[in-house]
Design an enzyme around this catalytic site. Sequence first.
Site, mmCIF file in Angstrom:
data_model
loop_
_atom_site.group_PDB
_atom_site.id
_atom_site.type_symbol
_atom_site.label_atom_id
_atom_site.label_comp_id
_atom_site.label_asym_id
_atom_site.label_seq_id
_atom_site.Cartn_x
_atom_site.Cartn_y
_atom_site.Cartn_z
ATOM 1 N N LYS A 39 105.799 56.072 -68.200
ATOM 2 C CA LYS A 39 104.912 54.965 -67.815
ATOM 3 C C LYS A 39 105.039 53.939 -68.927
ATOM 4 C CE LYS A 39 100.224 53.821 -66.264
ATOM 5 N NZ LYS A 39 100.524 53.443 -64.873
ATOM 6 N N GLY A 120 99.997 48.843 -62.109
ATOM 7 C CA GLY A 120 99.374 48.037 -61.054
ATOM 8 C C GLY A 120 100.272 47.920 -59.841
#
Length: 226
Positions: A39, A120
């Site tokens: 991530k 997001g």
Amino acid sequence: MNKAGFFITGTDTGVGKTLVSAALIRLFVQRGIKVAGMKPVASGAFRDGADWRNEDVEMLRAQANVSLPLATINSYLMKEATAPHIAAQAEGIRIEPEHIERCYREIRRVADAVIVEGAGGFVVPFNDRVNSDDLAAWLGLPVILVVGIRLGCINHALLTQRAIAGRGLHLAGWVANAIDPQEPQADAMIASLRQRIDAPMLGSLPWRDGMDAAMAAELLAPANLI
């Protein structure tokens, strides 16, 4: 299954990207593939002694079978849980995609596959010139779209599909994730999306309190990724 890995994006924030990413990592591990989660950009951190950590990153690490430095799988961590470019600016951090790419190459040296979770939605800004879709294009991985099933998701999913195609990326599949237990038309929304998304549906995750990676992995259809 594509052994290089996937880029996981979503119709919005909070739609279950991390859950699906962790489940995919688990499926790779079950098949004996050396896999790491990544991530690159995360917003929202908690204090663990002298260190700052992110819950999503920790969830990915827990499923992987390759051990890597935290700063490699999570290139940028901002403390405030808000849009990455806003959080980064507030903390005096500049998110540089070149650094993320170096971290990705370092991971690929020790892992056969990498599940990269975006931040997001697909086009969320990283800085004043680079967005999340730029990173996806540079990595060139097939994309999996997580659709949070709630009012408005059909439009969000179709716009995201169009944006993925516009970057020349392959949409390998999509996952329906029921994030609103009060949505009366969830089944109709999923049926509508199945007609309109030009990629296989990899699974449908029902609303379930305490849903974890192991439970989600049982509900995905990895054969569709071969």
